[in-house]
Motif scaffolding. Structure first.
Motif, PDB file in Angstrom:
ATOM      1  N   GLY A  23       0.821  -1.211   0.000  1.00 36.63           N
ATOM      2  CA  GLY A  23       0.000   0.000   0.000  1.00 36.63           C
ATOM      3  C   GLY A  23       0.851   1.255   0.000  1.00 36.63           C
ATOM      4  O   GLY A  23       0.552   2.233  -0.694  1.00 36.63           O
ATOM      5  N   GLU A  24       1.952   1.231   0.766  1.00 36.82           N
ATOM      6  CA  GLU A  24       2.866   2.381   0.773  1.00 36.82           C
ATOM      7  C   GLU A  24       3.498   2.567  -0.593  1.00 36.82           C
ATOM      8  O   GLU A  24       3.598   3.687  -1.096  1.00 36.82           O
ATOM      9  CB  GLU A  24       3.958   2.180   1.827  1.00 36.82           C
ATOM     10  N   MET A  25       3.933   1.452  -1.200  1.00 38.07           N
ATOM     11  CA  MET A  25       4.557   1.550  -2.527  1.00 38.07           C
ATOM     12  C   MET A  25       3.556   2.019  -3.575  1.00 38.07           C
ATOM     13  O   MET A  25       3.920   2.697  -4.527  1.00 38.07           O
ATOM     14  CB  MET A  25       5.191   0.219  -2.926  1.00 38.07           C
ATOM     15  N   ALA A  26       2.279   1.660  -3.380  1.00 44.03           N
ATOM     16  CA  ALA A  26       1.237   2.098  -4.322  1.00 44.03           C
ATOM     17  C   ALA A  26       0.821   3.543  -4.057  1.00 44.03           C
ATOM     18  O   ALA A  26       0.073   4.126  -4.826  1.00 44.03           O
ATOM     19  CB  ALA A  26       0.024   1.173  -4.236  1.00 44.03           C
ATOM     20  N   THR A  31      -5.529  10.687   1.172  1.00 44.23           N
ATOM     21  CA  THR A  31      -6.154  11.253  -0.030  1.00 44.23           C
ATOM     22  C   THR A  31      -6.302  10.208  -1.137  1.00 44.23           C
ATOM     23  O   THR A  31      -7.249  10.259  -1.905  1.00 44.23           O
ATOM     24  CB  THR A  31      -5.340  12.452  -0.562  1.00 44.23           C
ATOM     25  N   LEU A  32      -5.359   9.280  -1.233  1.00 44.37           N
ATOM     26  CA  LEU A  32      -5.450   8.198  -2.217  1.00 44.37           C
ATOM     27  C   LEU A  32      -5.841   6.927  -1.464  1.00 44.37           C
ATOM     28  O   LEU A  32      -5.006   6.178  -0.983  1.00 44.37           O
ATOM     29  CB  LEU A  32      -4.126   7.989  -2.958  1.00 44.37           C
ATOM     30  N   ARG A  33      -7.131   6.734  -1.325  1.00 43.90           N
ATOM     31  CA  ARG A  33      -7.654   5.622  -0.530  1.00 43.90           C
ATOM     32  C   ARG A  33      -7.406   4.275  -1.209  1.00 43.90           C
ATOM     33  O   ARG A  33      -7.317   4.187  -2.423  1.00 43.90           O
ATOM     34  CB  ARG A  33      -9.164   5.787  -0.300  1.00 43.90           C
ATOM     35  N   ALA A  34      -7.332   3.239  -0.391  1.00 40.61           N
ATOM     36  CA  ALA A  34      -7.130   1.884  -0.885  1.00 40.61           C
ATOM     37  C   ALA A  34      -8.495   1.285  -1.250  1.00 40.61           C
ATOM     38  O   ALA A  34      -9.067   0.502  -0.517  1.00 40.61           O
ATOM     39  CB  ALA A  34      -6.437   1.036   0.172  1.00 40.61           C
ATOM     40  N   SER A  35      -9.014   1.665  -2.387  1.00 43.97           N
ATOM     41  CA  SER A  35     -10.320   1.154  -2.829  1.00 43.97           C
ATOM     42  C   SER A  35     -10.192  -0.307  -3.251  1.00 43.97           C
ATOM     43  O   SER A  35      -9.099  -0.830  -3.437  1.00 43.97           O
ATOM     44  CB  SER A  35     -10.832   1.985  -4.003  1.00 43.97           C
ATOM     45  N   ILE A  39      -6.835  -2.107  -4.605  1.00 46.69           N
ATOM     46  CA  ILE A  39      -6.307  -3.289  -3.931  1.00 46.69           C
ATOM     47  C   ILE A  39      -6.275  -4.466  -4.898  1.00 46.69           C
ATOM     48  O   ILE A  39      -5.317  -5.240  -4.933  1.00 46.69           O
ATOM     49  CB  ILE A  39      -7.126  -3.630  -2.672  1.00 46.69           C
ATOM     50  N   ALA A  40      -7.309  -4.613  -5.715  1.00 43.83           N
ATOM     51  CA  ALA A  40      -7.370  -5.710  -6.686  1.00 43.83           C
ATOM     52  C   ALA A  40      -6.239  -5.620  -7.692  1.00 43.83           C
ATOM     53  O   ALA A  40      -5.796  -6.636  -8.233  1.00 43.83           O
ATOM     54  CB  ALA A  40      -8.718  -5.709  -7.393  1.00 43.83           C
ATOM     55  N   ALA A  41      -5.736  -4.415  -7.953  1.00 42.35           N
ATOM     56  CA  ALA A  41      -4.660  -4.227  -8.920  1.00 42.35           C
ATOM     57  C   ALA A  41      -3.294  -4.626  -8.354  1.00 42.35           C
ATOM     58  O   ALA A  41      -2.337  -4.788  -9.115  1.00 42.35           O
ATOM     59  CB  ALA A  41      -4.622  -2.774  -9.385  1.00 42.35           C
ATOM     60  N   LEU A  42      -3.192  -4.790  -7.030  1.00 45.25           N
ATOM     61  CA  LEU A  42      -1.912  -5.177  -6.424  1.00 45.25           C
ATOM     62  C   LEU A  42      -1.579  -6.619  -6.783  1.00 45.25           C
ATOM     63  O   LEU A  42      -2.437  -7.487  -6.789  1.00 45.25           O
ATOM     64  CB  LEU A  42      -1.962  -5.033  -4.906  1.00 45.25           C
ATOM     65  N   LYS A  43      -0.334  -6.864  -7.070  1.00 45.89           N
ATOM     66  CA  LYS A  43       0.154  -8.219  -7.328  1.00 45.89           C
ATOM     67  C   LYS A  43       1.095  -8.582  -6.184  1.00 45.89           C
ATOM     68  O   LYS A  43       2.148  -7.982  -6.025  1.00 45.89           O
ATOM     69  CB  LYS A  43       0.918  -8.289  -8.653  1.00 45.89           C
ATOM     70  N   ILE A  44       0.701  -9.551  -5.386  1.00 44.27           N
ATOM     71  CA  ILE A  44       1.477  -9.933  -4.225  1.00 44.27           C
ATOM     72  C   ILE A  44       1.787 -11.420  -4.315  1.00 44.27           C
ATOM     73  O   ILE A  44       0.895 -12.248  -4.485  1.00 44.27           O
ATOM     74  CB  ILE A  44       0.707  -9.641  -2.918  1.00 44.27           C
ATOM     75  N   ILE A  45       3.083 -11.735  -4.200  1.00 45.85           N
ATOM     76  CA  ILE A  45       3.510 -13.132  -4.218  1.00 45.85           C
ATOM     77  C   ILE A  45       3.938 -13.493  -2.799  1.00 45.85           C
ATOM     78  O   ILE A  45       4.790 -12.835  -2.203  1.00 45.85           O
ATOM     79  CB  ILE A  45       4.681 -13.326  -5.202  1.00 45.85           C
ATOM     80  N   PHE A  46       3.325 -14.524  -2.257  1.00 52.45           N
ATOM     81  CA  PHE A  46       3.634 -14.960  -0.904  1.00 52.45           C
ATOM     82  C   PHE A  46       4.584 -16.143  -0.940  1.00 52.45           C
ATOM     83  O   PHE A  46       4.463 -17.017  -1.803  1.00 52.45           O
ATOM     84  CB  PHE A  46       2.349 -15.373  -0.168  1.00 52.45           C
ATOM     85  N   PRO A  47       5.501 -16.182   0.006  1.00 50.47           N
ATOM     86  CA  PRO A  47       6.390 -17.346   0.097  1.00 50.47           C
ATOM     87  C   PRO A  47       5.608 -18.558   0.599  1.00 50.47           C
ATOM     88  O   PRO A  47       4.481 -18.418   1.069  1.00 50.47           O
ATOM     89  CB  PRO A  47       7.452 -16.901   1.116  1.00 50.47           C
ATOM     90  N   PRO A  48       6.217 -19.735   0.532  1.00 53.18           N
ATOM     91  CA  PRO A  48       5.544 -20.936   1.061  1.00 53.18           C
ATOM     92  C   PRO A  48       5.189 -20.753   2.538  1.00 53.18           C
ATOM     93  O   PRO A  48       5.814 -19.966   3.249  1.00 53.18           O
ATOM     94  CB  PRO A  48       6.595 -22.042   0.893  1.00 53.18           C
ATOM     95  N   LEU A  49       4.188 -21.502   2.994  1.00 51.52           N
ATOM     96  CA  LEU A  49       3.679 -21.354   4.354  1.00 51.52           C
ATOM     97  C   LEU A  49       4.783 -21.513   5.399  1.00 51.52           C
ATOM     98  O   LEU A  49       4.842 -20.759   6.369  1.00 51.52           O
ATOM     99  CB  LEU A  49       2.553 -22.361   4.609  1.00 51.52           C
ATOM    100  N   LYS A  50       5.683 -22.475   5.223  1.00 53.22           N
ATOM    101  CA  LYS A  50       6.766 -22.678   6.193  1.00 53.22           C
ATOM    102  C   LYS A  50       7.635 -21.422   6.290  1.00 53.22           C
ATOM    103  O   LYS A  50       8.011 -21.002   7.387  1.00 53.22           O
ATOM    104  CB  LYS A  50       7.611 -23.893   5.812  1.00 53.22           C
ATOM    105  N   SER A  51       7.940 -20.820   5.151  1.00 53.04           N
ATOM    106  CA  SER A  51       8.734 -19.589   5.149  1.00 53.04           C
ATOM    107  C   SER A  51       7.958 -18.453   5.802  1.00 53.04           C
ATOM    108  O   SER A  51       8.536 -17.630   6.521  1.00 53.04           O
ATOM    109  CB  SER A  51       9.117 -19.205   3.721  1.00 53.04           C
ATOM    110  N   GLN A  52       6.655 -18.401   5.564  1.00 57.61           N
ATOM    111  CA  GLN A  52       5.829 -17.366   6.202  1.00 57.61           C
ATOM    112  C   GLN A  52       5.926 -17.477   7.717  1.00 57.61           C
ATOM    113  O   GLN A  52       6.081 -16.477   8.416  1.00 57.61           O
ATOM    114  CB  GLN A  52       4.361 -17.510   5.784  1.00 57.61           C
ATOM    115  N   GLN A  53       5.852 -18.702   8.223  1.00 54.74           N
ATOM    116  CA  GLN A  53       5.920 -18.923   9.667  1.00 54.74           C
ATOM    117  C   GLN A  53       7.276 -18.499  10.219  1.00 54.74           C
ATOM    118  O   GLN A  53       7.360 -17.898  11.293  1.00 54.74           O
ATOM    119  CB  GLN A  53       5.617 -20.383   9.993  1.00 54.74           C
TER     120      GLN A  53
END
Length: 89
Positions: A23-26, A31-35, A39-53
């Motif tokens: 959101g900060e990078m966007a 004034t520029l709300r996260a509509s 939000i739908a336009a954001l592309k986020i890649i998550f690491p595997p669950l073990k790495s997340q933990q």
């Protein structure tokens, strides 16, 4: 209108951190709300669950250290005042 994000699996703390960072990078702000569209336009890649933990464990460890250090602030501030008072009298 309030939007609720339900997390189905994964680490909620990590997801919140990544969304906040994206959101900060966007440029989201008061004034520029996260509509929904923005939000739908954001592309986020998550690491595997073990790495997340593992990442969340590191974040929680750092937050714990910060809280521990913050607990010393009142004592340090009172000592600072005491030293200044002694030096100025």
């Amino acid at each position: 209108m309030q939007i609720v994000l339900r997390v189905n699996g994964g680490e909620a703390k990590l997801i919140a951190y990544i969304l906040g960072d994206e959101g900060e990078m966007a440029g989201f702000s008061r004034t520029l709300r996260a509509s929904i569209e923005r939000i739908a336009a954001l592309k986020i890649i998550f690491p595997p669950l073990k790495s997340q933990q593992q990442i969340v464990n590191v974040i929680e460890n750092i937050e714990s250290h910060i809280a521990h250090l913050d607990s010393f602030l009142p004592t340090l501030q009172s000592q600072k005042q005491k030293i200044l008072k002694e030096a100025l009298t």
